[in-house]
Enzyme design. Sequence first.
Site, PDB file in Angstrom:
ATOM      1  N   LYS A  84       9.382  30.602   9.901  1.00  0.00           N
ATOM      2  CA  LYS A  84      10.422  30.390  10.919  1.00  0.00           C
ATOM      3  C   LYS A  84      10.757  28.905  11.029  1.00  0.00           C
ATOM      4  O   LYS A  84      11.917  28.524  11.166  1.00  0.00           O
ATOM      5  CB  LYS A  84       9.961  30.933  12.277  1.00  0.00           C
ATOM      6  N   HIS A 144      12.854  27.989   8.110  1.00  0.00           N
ATOM      7  CA  HIS A 144      14.187  28.561   8.375  1.00  0.00           C
ATOM      8  C   HIS A 144      14.996  27.577   9.223  1.00  0.00           C
ATOM      9  O   HIS A 144      16.150  27.282   8.923  1.00  0.00           O
ATOM     10  CB  HIS A 144      14.040  29.905   9.096  1.00  0.00           C
ATOM     11  N   ASN A 145      14.382  27.078  10.273  1.00  0.00           N
ATOM     12  CA  ASN A 145      15.106  26.154  11.149  1.00  0.00           C
ATOM     13  C   ASN A 145      15.430  24.842  10.442  1.00  0.00           C
ATOM     14  O   ASN A 145      16.495  24.264  10.664  1.00  0.00           O
ATOM     15  CB  ASN A 145      14.304  25.885  12.419  1.00  0.00           C
ATOM     16  N   SER A 170      14.360  34.828  15.055  1.00  0.00           N
ATOM     17  CA  SER A 170      15.575  34.017  14.968  1.00  0.00           C
ATOM     18  C   SER A 170      16.796  34.833  15.351  1.00  0.00           C
ATOM     19  O   SER A 170      16.845  36.038  15.149  1.00  0.00           O
ATOM     20  CB  SER A 170      15.773  33.476  13.558  1.00  0.00           C
ATOM     21  N   GLU A 211      18.340  25.465   8.412  1.00  0.00           N
ATOM     22  CA  GLU A 211      19.480  25.549   9.342  1.00  0.00           C
ATOM     23  C   GLU A 211      20.012  24.133   9.650  1.00  0.00           C
ATOM     24  O   GLU A 211      21.224  23.909   9.632  1.00  0.00           O
ATOM     25  CB  GLU A 211      18.991  26.264  10.610  1.00  0.00           C
TER      26      GLU A 211
HETATM   27  P1  NDP Z   1      11.870  29.369  27.935  1.00  0.00           P
HETATM   28  O1  NDP Z   1      11.388  28.705  26.722  1.00  0.00           O
HETATM   29  O2  NDP Z   1      12.821  28.653  28.811  1.00  0.00           O
HETATM   30  O3  NDP Z   1      10.588  29.812  28.803  1.00  0.00           O
HETATM   31  C1  NDP Z   1      10.723  30.386  30.081  1.00  0.00           C
HETATM   32  C2  NDP Z   1       9.718  31.496  30.267  1.00  0.00           C
HETATM   33  O4  NDP Z   1       8.376  30.993  30.105  1.00  0.00           O
HETATM   34  C3  NDP Z   1       9.799  32.077  31.651  1.00  0.00           C
HETATM   35  O5  NDP Z   1       9.557  33.460  31.570  1.00  0.00           O
HETATM   36  C4  NDP Z   1       8.657  31.366  32.370  1.00  0.00           C
HETATM   37  O6  NDP Z   1       8.164  32.054  33.486  1.00  0.00           O
HETATM   38  C5  NDP Z   1       7.637  31.335  31.277  1.00  0.00           C
HETATM   39  N1  NDP Z   1       6.587  30.338  31.499  1.00  0.00           N
HETATM   40  C6  NDP Z   1       6.712  28.994  31.385  1.00  0.00           C
HETATM   41  N2  NDP Z   1       5.525  28.409  31.659  1.00  0.00           N
HETATM   42  C7  NDP Z   1       4.647  29.398  31.929  1.00  0.00           C
HETATM   43  C8  NDP Z   1       3.271  29.429  32.263  1.00  0.00           C
HETATM   44  N3  NDP Z   1       2.550  28.296  32.349  1.00  0.00           N
HETATM   45  N4  NDP Z   1       2.685  30.623  32.485  1.00  0.00           N
HETATM   46  C9  NDP Z   1       3.406  31.751  32.385  1.00  0.00           C
HETATM   47  N5  NDP Z   1       4.698  31.792  32.070  1.00  0.00           N
HETATM   48  C10 NDP Z   1       5.326  30.632  31.836  1.00  0.00           C
HETATM   49  O7  NDP Z   1      12.500  30.814  27.596  1.00  0.00           O
HETATM   50  P2  NDP Z   1      13.376  31.325  26.372  1.00  0.00           P
HETATM   51  O8  NDP Z   1      13.620  32.746  26.693  1.00  0.00           O
HETATM   52  O9  NDP Z   1      14.519  30.424  26.081  1.00  0.00           O
HETATM   53  O10 NDP Z   1      12.400  31.220  25.120  1.00  0.00           O
HETATM   54  C11 NDP Z   1      11.165  31.916  25.059  1.00  0.00           C
HETATM   55  C12 NDP Z   1      10.461  31.546  23.777  1.00  0.00           C
HETATM   56  O11 NDP Z   1      11.259  31.968  22.685  1.00  0.00           O
HETATM   57  C13 NDP Z   1      10.256  30.053  23.586  1.00  0.00           C
HETATM   58  O12 NDP Z   1       9.030  29.832  22.947  1.00  0.00           O
HETATM   59  C14 NDP Z   1      11.391  29.644  22.683  1.00  0.00           C
HETATM   60  O13 NDP Z   1      11.080  28.506  21.916  1.00  0.00           O
HETATM   61  C15 NDP Z   1      11.512  30.886  21.816  1.00  0.00           C
HETATM   62  N6  NDP Z   1      12.796  31.100  21.193  1.00  0.00           N
HETATM   63  C16 NDP Z   1      13.945  30.833  21.841  1.00  0.00           C
HETATM   64  C17 NDP Z   1      15.167  31.046  21.240  1.00  0.00           C
HETATM   65  C18 NDP Z   1      16.414  30.796  21.990  1.00  0.00           C
HETATM   66  O14 NDP Z   1      17.486  30.909  21.385  1.00  0.00           O
HETATM   67  N7  NDP Z   1      16.345  30.473  23.274  1.00  0.00           N
HETATM   68  C19 NDP Z   1      15.272  31.550  19.869  1.00  0.00           C
HETATM   69  C20 NDP Z   1      14.019  31.877  19.297  1.00  0.00           C
HETATM   70  C21 NDP Z   1      12.835  31.633  19.927  1.00  0.00           C
HETATM   71  P3  NDP Z   1       8.813  31.790  34.955  1.00  0.00           P
HETATM   72  O15 NDP Z   1      10.008  32.684  35.040  1.00  0.00           O
HETATM   73  O16 NDP Z   1       7.721  32.208  35.884  1.00  0.00           O
HETATM   74  O17 NDP Z   1       9.135  30.337  35.030  1.00  0.00           O
END
Ligand code: NDP
Length: 477
Positions: free
Chosen positions: A183, A186-187, A128, A190
């Site tokens: 987690k 937590h959300n 988080s 939130e």
């Molecule tokens: P996203 O959820 O937008 O995911 C994008 C990433 O996933 C890219 O690296 C993409 O690769 C990869 N991806 C998607 N599909 C595939 C696939 N089929 N095979 C391989 N790679 C894949 O990114 P975030 O950084 O926002 O979040 C990452 C994780 O963290 C998520 O699960 C999210 O829920 C969690 N999270 C996010 C928070 C936030 O504030 N954003 C906070 C806490 C947790 P490519 O570049 O090749 O498309």
Amino acid sequence: TTAQIGVTGLAVMGRNLARNFARNGYTVAVHNRTASRTRALVEEFGNEGDFIATETAKEFVAALERPRRLVIMVKAGDPTDAVIQEFAPLLEPGDMIIDGGNAHFADTRRRERELREQGIHFVGTGISGGEEGALNGPSIMPGGSKESYDSLGPMLEKISAKAADGAPCVTHVGPDGAGHFVKMVHNGIEYADMQLIGEAYQLLRDVAGYAPARIAEIFRTWNTGRLDSYLIEITAEVLSHVDAATGEPFVDVVADQAEQKGTGRWTVQIALDLGVPVSGIAEAVFARSLSGHVALREASRGLAGPKASPLGEAEAAAFADRVEQALYASKIVSYTQGFHEVAAGSEEYGWDIDLGAVSAIWRGGCIIRAAFLDRIRAAYDARADLPSLLSDETFAREIADAQDDWREVLVAATRQGVPTPGFAAALAYYDALRAERLPAALTQGQRDFFGAHTYRRTDRDGAFHTLWGGDRSEVTA
Ligand code: NDP
């Protein structure tokens, strides 16, 4: 050179987490499905530490020291399974896959079970704090085996947020899905915090008659007291922000339809399954849904009801103080409900979660970080088997002191037609818990009447049924 940790999935979260590891002196192997992201990371931030950029799964795995620690930061759901399927065949017993995405804990349980058969530790980890937290120190909630935590813990402690007393905001929450479960709750908490703050704002606006800038000042003052928290702090920032295009308060130009990604909804769904009353969290999720039903809201605009008429200056100031009491009391209730859900999940899945430790790791890095969490930890430290936060003497006394104001605020809200589902649900929960008798007795009577569902009596053991259609005598069921 080999890397102590690897991160695959280099969107905002993964990239910042990788940089956080590197800044803390670890050599980090980085990988992403689309290789350009990997190259961009190393080009832009390569000077922050030691990165090993890799393009294929094989290269990535080969770059890791053994036992391997491989962090997955990809889109939650199917992409996580796809990535696991890609890497698992390349790993060896003892290796660890850390899923830092927002996975549903049931998926984490399934993945953990499947990978355990291969001897791979699957560590579902709640992270988080958004992108800022990932870079500078998040609150980290790892599940998985104790053994994996022995290996990973020190690294996670290093990159995590630190609470005011210097303690790292990470602990081994419990086996398999425990981390992602915590987690999720937590959300949910939130969501409830945000809804309660929203209601406080609306009351100050409509009943006290204050403008957003003035309300921002009130939140700033509250932030120096027992409500001191990240969410109160950013509320003041948002409320004092003025829209550049129109010169209007920013909050007045934003469409009032709240969105959600799903973790709040999961919290409520699971609470329903576990039979835990998280009414405050549920109201927060429903309030967001309601706000988005634009057509329904349009169609309902002409419905009868009072129009809020702002108070005079002196009364308004007194009212604002009451709202602080109502907000604080309601907040105690939503944390009570959230911790009840954590305790129930822990019981159901045999996780043995330390509730005091959970409150301690939420003190820094995460969205609900607050001075208040120190108090919750103190309550669980004093009594680990506390049946409810409301059974803690300090919280009970604070609510006792707040309750007259809390009730007055709800009276004003009801009279003036300001919707306050969060405050109201919290008070109803409180009053229901303290009630000598609940109408559940009547419910049991009705159930027995129409469905012969039987009931228990207050004076004797056993299950009973009344012959409602006959002579109404009572029989033992
Ligand atoms: P996203 O959820 O937008 O995911 C994008 C990433 O996933 C890219 O690296 C993409 O690769 C990869 N991806 C998607 N599909 C595939 C696939 N089929 N095979 C391989 N790679 C894949 O990114 P975030 O950084 O926002 O979040 C990452 C994780 O963290 C998520 O699960 C999210 O829920 C969690 N999270 C996010 C928070 C936030 O504030 N954003 C906070 C806490 C947790 P490519 O570049 O090749 O498309």
